[in-house]
Design an enzyme around this catalytic site. Structure first.
Site, PDB file in Angstrom:
ATOM      1  N   CYS A 113       0.810  -1.225   0.000  1.00 31.23           N
ATOM      2  CA  CYS A 113       0.000   0.000   0.000  1.00 31.23           C
ATOM      3  C   CYS A 113       0.840   1.269   0.000  1.00 31.23           C
ATOM      4  O   CYS A 113       0.325   2.354  -0.284  1.00 31.23           O
ATOM      5  CB  CYS A 113      -0.944   0.003   1.192  1.00 31.23           C
ATOM      6  SG  CYS A 113      -1.977  -1.458   1.199  1.00 31.23           S
ATOM      7  N   HIS A 252      -3.630   6.700   2.653  1.00 32.20           N
ATOM      8  CA  HIS A 252      -3.965   5.392   2.081  1.00 32.20           C
ATOM      9  C   HIS A 252      -5.340   4.998   2.596  1.00 32.20           C
ATOM     10  O   HIS A 252      -5.661   5.199   3.766  1.00 32.20           O
ATOM     11  CB  HIS A 252      -2.920   4.346   2.492  1.00 32.20           C
ATOM     12  CG  HIS A 252      -3.333   2.964   2.078  1.00 32.20           C
ATOM     13  ND1 HIS A 252      -3.694   2.677   0.780  1.00 32.20           N
ATOM     14  CD2 HIS A 252      -3.492   1.819   2.780  1.00 32.20           C
ATOM     15  CE1 HIS A 252      -4.041   1.408   0.710  1.00 32.20           C
ATOM     16  NE2 HIS A 252      -3.938   0.861   1.903  1.00 32.20           N
ATOM     17  N   ASN A 282     -10.028  -0.717  -0.445  1.00 26.93           N
ATOM     18  CA  ASN A 282      -8.561  -0.613  -0.409  1.00 26.93           C
ATOM     19  C   ASN A 282      -7.985  -1.145  -1.727  1.00 26.93           C
ATOM     20  O   ASN A 282      -8.129  -2.328  -2.035  1.00 26.93           O
ATOM     21  CB  ASN A 282      -8.056  -1.445   0.788  1.00 26.93           C
ATOM     22  CG  ASN A 282      -6.543  -1.436   0.935  1.00 26.93           C
ATOM     23  OD1 ASN A 282      -5.818  -0.979   0.057  1.00 26.93           O
ATOM     24  ND2 ASN A 282      -6.060  -1.967   2.039  1.00 26.93           N
TER      25      ASN A 282
END
Ligand code: ACO
Length: 325
Positions: A113, A252, A282
């Protein structure tokens, strides 16, 4: 010292939408649980046969148009991804070919990520040293290909997508600081055990569902809040700025509660946080850059604004970057 900044942004989200209501039919979950625990309402998924490089190219084309550059102007392509088209060659090579960016040195990096921030930092160094002039930095993922659709602990969280940024020398503003970090002692909190050299594909690895994401969500949650807050502070200090100077944070997008707990630690109001987790879930390395692209196109970022990018993921890896727009 050269000033390096983002001169173009693009994104691509595949058409297919998977809602929480759809997931209720697949695993023992509910829209209420997913919404309150994560902030996610829906996510996008690729069509059959659509791979990471396909999404990356569409995002890159939009970013090039935004930067008013042609593919041949690009001399560096970095694709951040944990779901490459194939183990090798690099997804960036497929992107180079499909774009027709024949002059670009092209490679992938794997930093989950935080991948976009790792790639951005690498590209910035190359341009600052004069090795390259125009870099395409892409975050692209097909996480649906490594999601266990029978595991309610993880399948509600992830989505597919891509974002791209063009980096060049700029006259004013640009990247003020970057900060990256790694803690390899916690690889076991989020990983895909099968399909690599440790556990090559076999009948046994398949039957144990080893090719899918395994995650200890609870432990990651606590670490994410602390690490993202401290990464933000480190990057701000390096830029001689404080939290009060930030106009917008692009975090994020792993979990709305992680983002809000981090914002609380930094003393930042909700209005200064950009969110798109409700729409996309995500998307790992694609999350931060896609959110940045949307924030700019929606007018949430104006010339002269101070923007903080902040990400955390499997590795553990993390990164933060302060940009004057
Ligand atoms: N629907 C209904 N119930 C569920 C679901 C679901 N989809 N998933 C888990 N549960 C249950 C659990 O089984 C558990 O039940 P039990 O108490 O009977 O055992 C209960 O809900 C609570 O589970 P927790 O794991 O404690 O729930 P938590 O509030 O921690 O939320 C979550 C889970 C959303 C995964 C959260 O921990 C999280 O977001 N963690 C961080 C994820 C992350 O940051 N990943 C890193 C980035 S990703 C990357 O790098 C690729």
């Amino acid at each position: 010292m050269k000033k390096i900044g983002i001169i173009g942004l693009g994104k691509f989200l595949p058409k297919k939408v998977l809602t929480n209501a759809d997931l209720e039919k697949m695993v023992d979950t509910s829209d209420e649980w997913i919404t309150t625990r994560t902030g996610i309402k829906k996510r996008r998924l690729v069509a059959k046969g659509e791979a990471t490089s396909d999404l990356a190219v569409k995002a890159a084309e939009e970013a090039l148009k935004d930067a008013k550059l042609k593919p041949l102007d690009i001399d560096l392509i970095i694709v951040a991804t944990i779901t490459p088209d194939m183990p090798f060659p690099a997804t960036a090579c497929f992107v180079q070919e499909k774009l027709g960016a024949k002059n670009a040195v092209s490679f992938d990096i794997s930093a989950a990520c935080a991948g976009f921030l790792y790639a951005l930092t690498i590209a910035q160094q190359f341009i600052a040293r004069g090795n390259y002039r125009n870099a395409l930095v892409i975050g692209a993922e097909v996480l649906s290909s490594v999601t266990d659709w029978q595991d309610r602990n993880t399948c509600v969280l992830f989505g597919d997508g891509a974002g791209a940024a063009v980096l060049s020398e700029v006259k004013s503003g640009g990247i003020l600081s970057t900060y990256l970090g790694t803690d390899g002692s916690k690889t076991g909190l989020l990983f895909i055990p099968g399909g690599g050299s440790r556990n090559p594909v076999s009948r046994e690895s398949m039957s144990h569902r080893m090719h899918y994401i395994k995650m200890q969500g609870n432990e990651l949650f606590k670490l994410a809040v602390t690490i993202m807050a401290s990464a933000a502070q480190t990057a701000l200090k390096a830029a001689n700025l404080e939290c009060k100077d930030i106009d917008l944070v692009i975090p994020h997008q792993a979990n709305m509660r992680i983002i809000m707990a981090m914002a609380k630690k930094l003393g930042l109001p909700k209005e200064k946080i950009y969110l798109n987790i409700d729409r996309y879930g995500n998307m790992s390395s694609a999350s931060t850059v896609t959110a940045l692209c949307e924030a700019v196109k929606e007018g949430r970022i104006q010339k002269g604004d101070i923007v903080l990018l902040d990400a955390f993921g499997a590795g553990l890896v993390w990164g933060a970057c302060v940009i004057k727009w």
